[in-house]
Design a protein around this motif. Structure first.
Motif, PDB file in Angstrom:
ATOM      1  N   THR A  72       0.864  -1.169   0.000  1.00 17.54           N
ATOM      2  CA  THR A  72       0.000   0.000   0.000  1.00 17.54           C
ATOM      3  C   THR A  72       0.908   1.230   0.000  1.00 17.54           C
ATOM      4  O   THR A  72       2.098   1.133  -0.324  1.00 17.54           O
ATOM      5  N   THR A 541     -13.159   4.763   7.668  1.00 18.11           N
ATOM      6  CA  THR A 541     -12.123   3.744   7.541  1.00 18.11           C
ATOM      7  C   THR A 541     -10.749   4.387   7.365  1.00 18.11           C
ATOM      8  O   THR A 541     -10.620   5.449   6.761  1.00 18.11           O
ATOM      9  N   TYR A 544      -5.901   1.839   5.330  1.00 17.82           N
ATOM     10  CA  TYR A 544      -5.496   0.437   5.337  1.00 17.82           C
ATOM     11  C   TYR A 544      -6.706  -0.499   5.393  1.00 17.82           C
ATOM     12  O   TYR A 544      -6.542  -1.717   5.405  1.00 17.82           O
ATOM     13  N   GLU A 545      -7.901   0.096   5.410  1.00 14.21           N
ATOM     14  CA  GLU A 545      -9.143  -0.680   5.468  1.00 14.21           C
ATOM     15  C   GLU A 545      -9.974  -0.511   4.202  1.00 14.21           C
ATOM     16  O   GLU A 545     -11.159  -0.795   4.183  1.00 14.21           O
ATOM     17  N   ARG A 546      -9.330  -0.053   3.121  1.00 13.38           N
ATOM     18  CA  ARG A 546     -10.028   0.146   1.852  1.00 13.38           C
ATOM     19  C   ARG A 546      -8.994   0.115   0.727  1.00 13.38           C
ATOM     20  O   ARG A 546      -7.781   0.123   0.983  1.00 13.38           O
ATOM     21  N   ASN A 547      -9.457   0.072  -0.498  1.00 12.38           N
ATOM     22  CA  ASN A 547      -8.579   0.034  -1.665  1.00 12.38           C
ATOM     23  C   ASN A 547      -8.427   1.422  -2.273  1.00 12.38           C
ATOM     24  O   ASN A 547      -9.352   2.242  -2.221  1.00 12.38           O
ATOM     25  N   GLN A 565      -6.309  -2.942   0.211  1.00 12.63           N
ATOM     26  CA  GLN A 565      -6.865  -3.067   1.554  1.00 12.63           C
ATOM     27  C   GLN A 565      -6.056  -4.096   2.331  1.00 12.63           C
ATOM     28  O   GLN A 565      -5.843  -5.218   1.887  1.00 12.63           O
ATOM     29  N   PRO A 569     -12.287  -3.592   7.793  1.00 11.88           N
ATOM     30  CA  PRO A 569     -12.582  -2.312   8.434  1.00 11.88           C
ATOM     31  C   PRO A 569     -13.191  -2.480   9.812  1.00 11.88           C
ATOM     32  O   PRO A 569     -13.759  -3.525  10.140  1.00 11.88           O
ATOM     33  N   SER A 575     -16.172   4.303   4.378  1.00 14.13           N
ATOM     34  CA  SER A 575     -15.312   5.239   3.659  1.00 14.13           C
ATOM     35  C   SER A 575     -16.044   6.556   3.443  1.00 14.13           C
ATOM     36  O   SER A 575     -17.282   6.616   3.456  1.00 14.13           O
TER      37      SER A 575
END
Length: 853
Positions: A72, A541, A544-547, A565, A569, A575
């Motif tokens: 990421t 979020t 680090y909890e989504r793309n 991700q 989440p 988000s």
């Protein structure tokens, strides 16, 4: 085909990239990332989404990696994050062999750590929810009530409809100033402005806090913002410069981060500079991390805070009287020097700005000032100017004067000569690569009537640093860059992706003004000071909890980074995109907001536009392979690496202008460097005249009748990005007595009976804070240092001038404009008092949730 350019650096794997890899910025790439955009200005945003064939979007797996490595990115660089059992156990630079960056190791803390303090559900302030009269006064001192997500959406959408229908779009302030996520998709600021814009418009901001003064004055002087432009390439500096001056900058700390994602090259180039044998001069009022990094390999010149302009004038006067300045460059490339010269010689005001005059103000000896004048002129000199000296009262003068000094040296446009205002920021000077630029979501267009005021951004937006003044004084008019702005009456503030109760000056004044609007809505991941001062908060979020997707290097575009991700989440967090999509649906324009696209649709679309441009241009990556299609890129779970172009490696700022100023004029009225500006002269401002000059600051160490004893330095922190990362274990490395540290000179500490580790009350007429003493010669006598960015923690938020228990520097700083020209912030102009704190230390609650949460 493989890159056969002999000057290119050999490509290595993502885990073993050559630390000296070169890359840099194309103008189009720069303007997709810089943080100065006016929020309500049609056509402005982080980047307009690029048209692409939506039908080409494909389906693919987005399953989480429960055990293994995920790649990421963040402001502090491309990251390899190790996951075990669905939990983050380690994070590090995605590329090995580079200078250490401690900010990259604490990703786990941002999801669930000792100080993380996540917002775990939608929350509404109790008295606001109950619609109690005068509940505004309880902001920051009230308890909170959890509501369902659906109820929160209804409360917010109903309130926005009420304000729009009763008071219009000028009653809604979409502040959202801050360093939001690195991702092009989940850009909180753009997503908020898209929602407000499509709903009918809003009041936004002009400029930024980082370069508020410089970005307004520089277009008058050079025809460009300058502070967010590519610099002469580092390889040319290392090859040609004989003298490198780091003036008012601390790149060892600030090159750890970038507006998009750090490409890690700046610190590598600093290391090469340190080992180059060149003459390096650091001009700084404190012994900064950079001064300590260079140690004996650089000369440190301490200057009295707020007096850099006086020092420059002393050097300039010396060059005049010794006849050691480039008269040909002045004649051929500048405008109005003769009028400025009369000022320097004292013919306009009776004050000769000679070395003695300058020395008396700035604290640098006459001999050293005269020596600098000769060294600069006799050697190929690159002056790397920082931004702190323009975040001061009359900050416009510092960068303007530095351009004049560089013009007299006469090396602008030569390899390794001249000046640069972004070597300390986002790795400026790292040569441009051949990467196609990945775009992002746009703020959209106004979809309803009655918002014609949006056609002129400056007429509907206010300088960001004047937010307190705007909230406190609706209807007031101010001057700004030749125009007059009338403050609207704000009834609703919507903030996402920022933390104004840390980054804005004079916190107590902001707190008073903040209580005037009816409604404050905040999106945040954590219970920051701003979230605690809201009426309604949505739990968001973490990156680090989504793309998402982003590029590395605001100037280099070195990498295209997948932001995959990493972990699941938090249960009730969503988000920003999801929240605004649902709000848009509730307000009747959901389809326009989402365009029928989910998160991954947008990300793939952004990538595909860049991919198609790469194919058309025949771009290959650093390893000689063509850029992969999206599914291959996403599945590979690795950043893409691009090589510097020959043009990027050989880039010299203002080379074309120097070669032919007639065919390549600057964007100024004269087409030349404007030492004297007739445009500014016609504005008739009392605090910014037609040429740069010394103005005494409102508060400074050398003034008569000082309102407080010590000059306060509040620079960018070493182990944070402003207020970001304050809630990680990095805090354990710098906190003193569980508070923000304050550096005090040994002589001053002895006089105040203060020892290392003592609690200190720091105060002035604007506020008071607690800090932990660090007794050190890092600062001179009469000067103290507190890093900006500590989370504001009021002892009693219902009381005026309450004690900040965590040591937030902006409780003490001045909320006055730099001048009528730019109305930038004057954060670096302040005097304070200090005393040993002898009471019972209050509990530090900066990283605890508020009552009810």
């Amino acid at each position: 085909m493989k890159n056969t350019n002999k000057r290119s650096v050999t490509t290595k794997s993502v885990d073993s990239v050559d630390s000296s890899r070169r890359s840099a910025l194309r103008t189009i790439g720069l303007f997709s990332t810089v943080p100065f955009i006016g929020g309500a200005w049609i056509g402005c945003g982080d980047s307009s989404s690029t048209t692409t064939d939506v039908q080409n979007i494909t389906n693919f797996s987005t399953d989480l990696v429960l055990d293994g490595d995920v790649y990421t990115a963040a402001h502090w660089g491309a990251l390899k994050v190790s996951v075990k059992g669905g939990k983050i156990v380690k994070s590090q630079n995605a590329f090995s062999g580079l200078e250490e960056n401690p900010l990259q190791a604490v990703t786990a803390d941002l999801v669930d750590g000792k100080y993380t303090n996540r917002i775990k559900a939608p929350m509404v302030r109790k008295s606001y929810l109950e619609k109690q009269a005068g509940n505004n006064a309880l902001r920051g001192a009230d308890e909170w009530v959890e509501v369902s997500y659906e109820e929160a959406i209804k409360i917010v959408s109903d309130e926005i409809k009420r304000v729009r229908s009763s008071k219009g779009p000028t009653a809604i302030y979409g502040g959202s100033y801050g360093w939001k996520s690195s991702g092009n998709m989940h850009n909180a600021r753009t997503l908020l402005h898209r929602f407000l814009n499509l709903g009918g418009g809003f009041v936004g901001g002009l400029g930024d806090y980082s370069t508020g003064a410089a970005q307004v004055i520089m277009p008058h002087v050079l025809g460009t913002l300058e502070v967010y432009e590519q610099q002469t390439s580092w390889p040319l500096v290392l090859e040609h410069s004989k003298v490198v001056v780091i003036w008012g900058a601390n790149p060892v700390d600030t090159l750890r981060i970038a507006w998009s994602s750090n490409d890690n090259q700046g610190l590598e180039y600093l290391k090469k500079l340190r080992d180059s044998g060149k003459k390096i001069i650091c001009i700084d009022p404190a012994k900064s991390s950079t001064v300590q990094y260079f140690d004996s390999k650089a000369e440190h010149i301490r200057v009295v805070p707020n007096t850099d302009v006086a020092l420059m004038l002393g050097i300039i006067h010396t060059m005049l009287v010794t006849n050691k300045y480039d008269k040909d460059f002045i004649a051929d490339y500048t405008e109005g020097f003769e009028k400025f010269q009369k000022y320097v010689e004292g013919k306009t005001d009776g004050v000769v700005k000679d070395a003695k005059w300058a020395s008396d103000i700035c604290g640098v000896s006459e001999e050293k000032i005269k020596e600098l004048a000769e060294v600069f002129f006799e050697n190929r000199t690159m002056i790397m100017g920082g931004w702190n000296m323009q975040r001061q009262h009359h900050g416009e003068q510092a960068h303007w004067m530095l351009v004049v000094l560089s013009s007299m040296i006469g090396q602008i446009g030569l390899p390794g000569g001249g000046f640069g205002f972004s070597y300390h920021y986002s790795n400026g000077g790292a040569p441009t690569t051949n990467a196609p630029v990945v775009g992002g979501i746009s703020i959209g267009k106004v979809s309803s009537g009655g918002a014609e005021w949006l056609s002129d951004g400056s007429a509907v937006s206010i300088p960001v640093a004047r937010v307190t003044d705007m909230l406190a004084n609706p209807g007031k008019t101010i001057k700004y860059n030749g125009k007059t702005i009338k403050y609207p009456e704000i009834d609703l503030v919507y903030w996402a992706g920022g933390n104004p109760f840390v980054h804005h000056q004079d916190t107590n004044a902001l707190l008073s003004a903040w209580r005037k609007p009816t409604t404050i809505i905040v999106h945040d991941m954590y219970w920051t000071p701003t979230a605690k001062m809201a009426d309604i908060v949505f739990p968001i979020t973490t990156p680090y909890e989504r793309n998402d997707i982003t590029m590395s290097g605001d100037y280099s575009n070195m990498n295209i980074n997948p932001m995959k991700q990493v972990v699941a989440p938090l249960e009730k967090a969503k988000s920003d995109y999801q929240v605004f999509s649902d709000l848009a649906e509730a307000c009747g324009f959901g389809e326009q907001y989402t365009e029928g696209k989910a998160e991954m649709d947008w990300i793939e679309e952004f990538y595909n536009a860049a991919y198609q441009n790469a194919q058309k241009a025949g771009v290959v990556m650093a390893d000689g392979n063509p850029m992969p299609d999206f599914q291959t890129f996403w599945s590979a779970n690795r950043p893409l690496v691009f090589d510097a172009t020959p043009e990027g490696l050989d880039f010299v700022r203002y080379a074309d202008f120097r070669e032919d100023p007639i065919l390549n004029p600057l964007g100024t009225p004269s087409g030349r460097i404007e030492i004297y500006s007739e445009v500014i002269e016609k504005m008739n401002y009392k605090d910014c005249k037609a040429f740069p000059q010394w103005f005494e600051p409102a508060e400074w160490k050398g003034m008569k009748d000082k309102p407080a004893e010590f000059a306060l330095l509040s620079p960018h922190p070493s182990l944070r990005l402003h207020s970001q990362l304050a809630n990680t274990r990095l805090r354990d490395e710098y906190a003193v007595a569980n508070r923000e540290p304050i550096w005090i000179n040994p002589a001053d500490a002895k006089a105040k009976d203060i020892q290392n580790g003592d609690l200190v009350r720091v105060f002035n007429k604007r506020g008071q804070i607690l800090a932990g003493a660090v007794v050190s010669d890092i600062v001179d006598e009469g000067v103290v240092r507190i890093y900006e960015g500590a989370w504001y923690d009021p002892s009693d938020a219902s009381e005026a001038n309450t004690l900040c228990k965590n040591g937030s520097a902006n409780v003490l700083t001045m909320d006055i404009p730099t001048s009528e020209l730019a109305n930038g912030n004057s954060a670096c102009t302040a005097l304070v008092n200090i005393e040993k704190y002898t009471g019972t230390p209050p509990e530090n609650t900066a990283f605890l949730p508020p009552k009810g949460a």
